[in-house]
Write a protein that holds these residues in place. Structure first.
Motif, mmCIF file in Angstrom:
data_model
loop_
_atom_site.group_PDB
_atom_site.id
_atom_site.type_symbol
_atom_site.label_atom_id
_atom_site.label_comp_id
_atom_site.label_asym_id
_atom_site.label_seq_id
_atom_site.Cartn_x
_atom_site.Cartn_y
_atom_site.Cartn_z
ATOM 1 N N ASP A 1 1.397 8.648 -5.699
ATOM 2 C CA ASP A 1 1.347 9.826 -4.826
ATOM 3 C C ASP A 1 2.602 9.962 -3.982
ATOM 4 N N ASN A 2 3.138 8.825 -3.532
ATOM 5 C CA ASN A 2 4.326 8.997 -2.697
ATOM 6 C C ASN A 2 5.619 8.586 -3.398
ATOM 7 N N PHE A 3 5.601 8.666 -4.702
ATOM 8 C CA PHE A 3 6.845 8.469 -5.457
ATOM 9 C C PHE A 3 7.408 9.859 -5.769
ATOM 10 N N LEU B 1 16.133 1.467 -6.259
ATOM 11 C CA LEU B 1 15.912 2.786 -6.875
ATOM 12 C C LEU B 1 14.449 3.018 -7.239
ATOM 13 N N GLY B 2 13.586 2.096 -6.897
ATOM 14 C CA GLY B 2 12.160 2.363 -7.064
ATOM 15 C C GLY B 2 11.458 1.579 -8.167
ATOM 16 N N LYS B 3 12.074 0.512 -8.663
ATOM 17 C CA LYS B 3 11.415 -0.251 -9.733
ATOM 18 C C LYS B 3 10.124 -0.905 -9.217
ATOM 19 N N THR B 4 10.259 -1.581 -8.087
ATOM 20 C CA THR B 4 9.081 -2.269 -7.549
ATOM 21 C C THR B 4 8.019 -1.245 -7.156
ATOM 22 N N HIS B 5 8.476 -0.143 -6.608
ATOM 23 C CA HIS B 5 7.535 0.917 -6.231
ATOM 24 C C HIS B 5 6.715 1.340 -7.456
ATOM 25 N N ASP C 1 8.208 -8.507 -12.400
ATOM 26 C CA ASP C 1 9.252 -7.757 -11.697
ATOM 27 C C ASP C 1 10.541 -8.597 -11.655
ATOM 28 N N ASP C 2 11.673 -7.934 -11.739
ATOM 29 C CA ASP C 2 12.978 -8.599 -11.605
ATOM 30 C C ASP C 2 13.193 -9.728 -12.599
ATOM 31 N N VAL C 3 13.011 -9.414 -13.879
ATOM 32 C CA VAL C 3 13.038 -10.467 -14.900
ATOM 33 C C VAL C 3 14.419 -11.108 -15.029
ATOM 34 N N GLY D 1 17.009 -0.495 -13.434
ATOM 35 C CA GLY D 1 17.836 0.372 -12.593
ATOM 36 C C GLY D 1 18.436 -0.437 -11.463
ATOM 37 N N GLY D 2 19.400 0.161 -10.779
ATOM 38 C CA GLY D 2 20.117 -0.547 -9.708
ATOM 39 C C GLY D 2 19.232 -0.834 -8.501
ATOM 40 N N VAL D 3 19.829 -1.482 -7.538
ATOM 41 C CA VAL D 3 19.100 -1.913 -6.334
ATOM 42 C C VAL D 3 18.469 -0.731 -5.600
ATOM 43 N N ASN E 1 21.455 3.693 -1.854
ATOM 44 C CA ASN E 1 20.143 3.542 -2.477
ATOM 45 C C ASN E 1 19.037 4.018 -1.548
ATOM 46 N N VAL E 2 17.855 4.128 -2.118
ATOM 47 C CA VAL E 2 16.762 4.749 -1.368
ATOM 48 C C VAL E 2 16.349 3.896 -0.170
ATOM 49 N N ARG E 3 16.495 2.580 -0.336
ATOM 50 C CA ARG E 3 16.093 1.706 0.767
ATOM 51 C C ARG E 3 16.953 1.994 2.005
ATOM 52 N N GLY F 1 14.571 15.279 -1.524
ATOM 53 C CA GLY F 1 13.117 15.270 -1.725
ATOM 54 C C GLY F 1 12.493 14.017 -1.114
ATOM 55 N N ILE F 2 13.142 12.890 -1.328
ATOM 56 C CA ILE F 2 12.603 11.633 -0.787
ATOM 57 C C ILE F 2 12.617 11.685 0.745
ATOM 58 N N LEU F 3 13.727 12.185 1.295
ATOM 59 C CA LEU F 3 13.810 12.269 2.756
ATOM 60 C C LEU F 3 12.697 13.160 3.301
ATOM 61 N N PRO G 1 0.808 -1.225 0.000
ATOM 62 C CA PRO G 1 0.000 0.000 0.000
ATOM 63 C C PRO G 1 0.845 1.280 0.000
ATOM 64 N N ARG G 2 2.118 1.155 0.388
ATOM 65 C CA ARG G 2 2.955 2.382 0.407
ATOM 66 C C ARG G 2 3.445 2.763 -0.985
ATOM 67 N N PHE G 3 3.356 1.825 -1.916
ATOM 68 C CA PHE G 3 3.932 2.084 -3.230
ATOM 69 C C PHE G 3 2.897 2.634 -4.211
ATOM 70 N N SER G 4 2.645 3.923 -4.134
ATOM 71 C CA SER G 4 1.702 4.525 -5.077
ATOM 72 C C SER G 4 2.404 5.673 -5.798
ATOM 73 N N SER H 1 9.823 13.762 2.022
ATOM 74 C CA SER H 1 8.513 13.118 1.966
ATOM 75 C C SER H 1 8.405 11.992 2.997
ATOM 76 N N LYS H 2 9.527 11.313 3.274
ATOM 77 C CA LYS H 2 9.473 10.232 4.274
ATOM 78 C C LYS H 2 9.356 10.806 5.695
ATOM 79 N N VAL H 3 9.882 12.010 5.887
ATOM 80 C CA VAL H 3 9.718 12.644 7.205
ATOM 81 C C VAL H 3 8.225 12.890 7.445
ATOM 82 N N PRO I 1 16.724 12.024 -12.054
ATOM 83 C CA PRO I 1 17.148 10.660 -12.371
ATOM 84 C C PRO I 1 16.007 9.695 -12.695
ATOM 85 N N ASN I 2 14.792 10.020 -12.254
ATOM 86 C CA ASN I 2 13.727 9.037 -12.494
ATOM 87 C C ASN I 2 12.542 9.603 -13.260
ATOM 88 N N GLU I 3 12.696 10.818 -13.817
ATOM 89 C CA GLU I 3 11.505 11.451 -14.388
ATOM 90 C C GLU I 3 10.985 10.725 -15.631
HETATM 91 N N1 LIG Z 1 11.484 8.134 -5.997
HETATM 92 C C1 LIG Z 1 11.094 7.557 -4.863
HETATM 93 N N2 LIG Z 1 10.205 8.152 -4.055
HETATM 94 C C2 LIG Z 1 9.826 7.581 -2.892
HETATM 95 N N3 LIG Z 1 10.281 6.389 -2.466
HETATM 96 C C3 LIG Z 1 11.161 5.743 -3.232
HETATM 97 C C4 LIG Z 1 11.614 6.280 -4.470
HETATM 98 N N4 LIG Z 1 12.503 5.416 -5.015
HETATM 99 C C5 LIG Z 1 12.587 4.382 -4.168
HETATM 100 N N5 LIG Z 1 11.782 4.571 -3.101
HETATM 101 C C6 LIG Z 1 11.606 3.681 -1.932
HETATM 102 O O1 LIG Z 1 12.806 2.934 -1.776
HETATM 103 C C7 LIG Z 1 12.527 1.588 -1.401
HETATM 104 C C8 LIG Z 1 13.160 0.653 -2.409
HETATM 105 O O2 LIG Z 1 12.458 0.763 -3.643
HETATM 106 P P1 LIG Z 1 12.039 -0.499 -4.528
HETATM 107 O O3 LIG Z 1 11.759 -1.688 -3.667
HETATM 108 O O4 LIG Z 1 11.004 -0.085 -5.479
HETATM 109 O O5 LIG Z 1 13.435 -0.736 -5.266
HETATM 110 P P2 LIG Z 1 13.800 -1.704 -6.440
HETATM 111 O O6 LIG Z 1 14.379 -0.837 -7.506
HETATM 112 O O7 LIG Z 1 12.674 -2.582 -6.819
HETATM 113 O O8 LIG Z 1 14.970 -2.529 -5.766
HETATM 114 P P3 LIG Z 1 15.427 -4.058 -5.920
HETATM 115 O O9 LIG Z 1 16.388 -4.063 -7.051
HETATM 116 O O10 LIG Z 1 16.076 -4.340 -4.610
HETATM 117 O O11 LIG Z 1 14.220 -4.898 -6.173
HETATM 118 C C9 LIG Z 1 11.016 1.474 -1.340
HETATM 119 O O12 LIG Z 1 10.596 1.617 -0.010
HETATM 120 C C10 LIG Z 1 10.530 2.654 -2.174
HETATM 121 O O13 LIG Z 1 9.286 3.125 -1.737
#
Ligand SMILES: Nc1ncnc2c1ncn2[C@@H]1O[C@H](COP(=O)(O)OP(=O)(O)OP(=O)(O)O)[C@@H](O)[C@H]1O
Length: 453
Positions: free
Chosen positions: A120-122, A157-161, A216-218, A153-155, A318-320, A285-287, A115-118, A289-291, A127-129
């Motif tokens: 709205d909160n991306f 960075l928001g692919k799954t999100h 995901d993660d092909v 993209g690398g580990v 990375n963002v995680r 920006g991410i920080l 539910p956190r991955f929408s 929004s997470k605050v 780098p990701n536009e």
């Molecule tokens: N642009 C962003 N805005 C807000 N949160 C982000 C953003 N990019 C990444 N995140 C957050 O960072 C965390 C890691 O993102 P995600 O799981 O999507 O990465 P991934 O690219 O799928 O990594 P992996 O390769 O490990 O599968 C998640 O909690 C996600 O919400």
């Protein structure tokens, strides 16, 4: 003997796994016999049982033991009688396939959406536009214009999100669409299961009946020949029917080793977009929004000026990791009753900060850059002013500025004792070239990836 306290066990599991997982995976379980420490749980499908076994069995065992039953192992058995919970499609399945075709619907289960991955909160930044814009476009559910959409993209960075955000948005906009989201690992798992249970026809029918397939993660299927083969056929069948496919991976299709050429070339047919490593502004920006999210749990905690900037500067991996650092900071501050200031940040995140400091050194950058341009390290660091040495030197200086916390004078010292103004000039020059010279932009990207891997 039957299992006692199932209600209580479920309540405890709800607290640990969260509402979404609970409703999807725990609620439909039906307790069966307990014999010699083996607890039988009845499940609606084999796939369901395997998923729960892989993901929740330790937790379930723990809670069973915590409520007084000695249990050493779980046994998942097919429930012959439909239970009220199992009759309804699980919410996660509903989320993405509200009006699935009846034949497929009974079997179609999809990985739960976070539910956190929408959208709205991306947080969107340079780098990701592009990836974000492409994801938004397919999430509109309009006519298929590029197939597949390949996000990489690398580990962390928001692919799954983004994948979850697309699935969620599609469900909201087009509830009639049958959207299947799963990881490549789950694809393989379901394929193997279908082979074992001699249910390949069902498998094919399910995968060919979706309107949107999201995998995901092909990269996971690389080297797994029969899974690749099945994936290839599924892919072709869906493309032929003009069904949208969305794929994510940790690298570009051409760079995935042990992936058959024909699969690679299929994956390259659509739109390939790249989530670049975060830059300082995006991290900040991410920080921020997470605050805002943390504030909901800790409304009284203040973050002192400079802390977020410091974190965005220092934690570049990375963002995680960034997110984890912030969560820890809030939890720690609330435990010790202190304000989140620089002192607390240094105390609480010493290990994370050390790890990110250690991660990339000036020497590593110098080595990678000289290898990349095929020149000797000593020439790159030395006094020669030939362009074939000067440009790589500037690239290396730029990367040192971006990827380490070294100051300009420190960087200068490590480049043969150069002055900080020389470093500054070099960094600026590369910043300009990054925009005007595609080759330099590509070199930087490759180097950055190599350094971060
Ligand atoms: N642009 C962003 N805005 C807000 N949160 C982000 C953003 N990019 C990444 N995140 C957050 O960072 C965390 C890691 O993102 P995600 O799981 O999507 O990465 P991934 O690219 O799928 O990594 P992996 O390769 O490990 O599968 C998640 O909690 C996600 O919400």
């Amino acid at each position: 003997m039957t299992l006692d306290h199932w209600g209580e066990i479920k309540e405890r599991l709800l607290k640990t796994v969260g509402q979404n997982n609970y409703t999807t995976w725990i609620e439909p379980l039906v307790p069966g016999a307990v014999e010699d420490g083996i607890v039988t749980l009845k499940v609606p499908t084999n796939f369901f049982g395997n998923y729960v076994s892989q993901n929740f069995s330790d937790l379930i065992l723990h809670e069973i033991n915590a409520t007084g039953t000695d249990a050493t192992r779980l046994n998942f058995a097919l429930n012959q009688q439909p239970t009220p919970a199992a009759e309804k499609p699980a919410p996660a399945a509903r989320q993405t396939s509200a009006a699935a075709k009846p034949a497929a619907n009974s079997q179609l289960s999809t990985a739960p959406l976070d539910p956190r991955f929408s959208f709205d909160n991306f947080v969107v930044g340079k780098p990701n536009e592009l990836a974000h814009a492409a994801a938004r476009r397919v999430a509109e559910g309009g006519p298929v214009t590029f197939n597949p959409l390949f996000l990489y993209g690398g580990v962390g960075l928001g692919k799954t999100h983004l994948m979850h955000a697309i699935a969620r948005e599609l469900h909201e906009r087009k509830p009639e669409m049958n959207v299947l989201y799963l990881s490549a690992e789950q694809f393989m798992y379901r394929f193997v299961q279908a082979l074992r249970d001699r249910k390949m026809m069902d498998f094919k029918e399910i995968f060919r009946s979706v309107d949107v397939l999201m995998v995901d993660d092909v990269q996971f299927i690389a080297g797994k020949d029969s899974t690749q083969e099945e994936f290839f056929h599924t892919f072709n069948a869906l493309v032929d029917q003009h069904k949208q496919i969305i794929i994510s991976a940790d690298r570009a299709p051409g760079e995935i080793k042990d992936l058959e050429d024909r699969v690679k070339s299929r994956l390259q047919c659509g739109l390939i977009v790249d989530l670049h490593p975060t830059d300082y502004e995006l991290r900040l920006g991410i920080l921020q929004s997470k605050v805002d999210v943390q504030r909901k749990t800790y409304p009284d905690l203040e973050v002192a000026d400079g802390v977020l900037e410091f974190l965005a500067h220092r934690i570049t991996s990375n963002v995680r990791v960034l997110e984890g650092a912030l969560t820890r900071l809030f939890a720690f501050a609330s435990l010790v009753g202190r304000e989140i200031d620089m002192g607390l940040t240094q105390d609480c995140l010493a290990d994370v900060l050390r790890a990110s400091e250690r991660k990339i050194s000036v020497e590593e950058i110098q080595r990678k850059v000289s290898d990349h341009y095929n020149i000797r390290l000593s020439d790159m660091i030395g006094p020669k002013r030939l362009r074939s040495y000067a440009r790589p030197r500037q690239v290396a200086m730029y990367l040192c500025k971006q990827m380490t916390s070294r100051s300009l004078p420190e960087i200068g010292r490590r480049f043969g004792g150069r002055d900080h103004t020389t470093v500054m000039h070099g960094v600026r020059r590369i910043e300009e070239l990054k925009v005007s010279d595609g080759q330099i932009a590509e070199d930087l990207e490759l180097l950055r990836r190599a350094l971060e891997s």
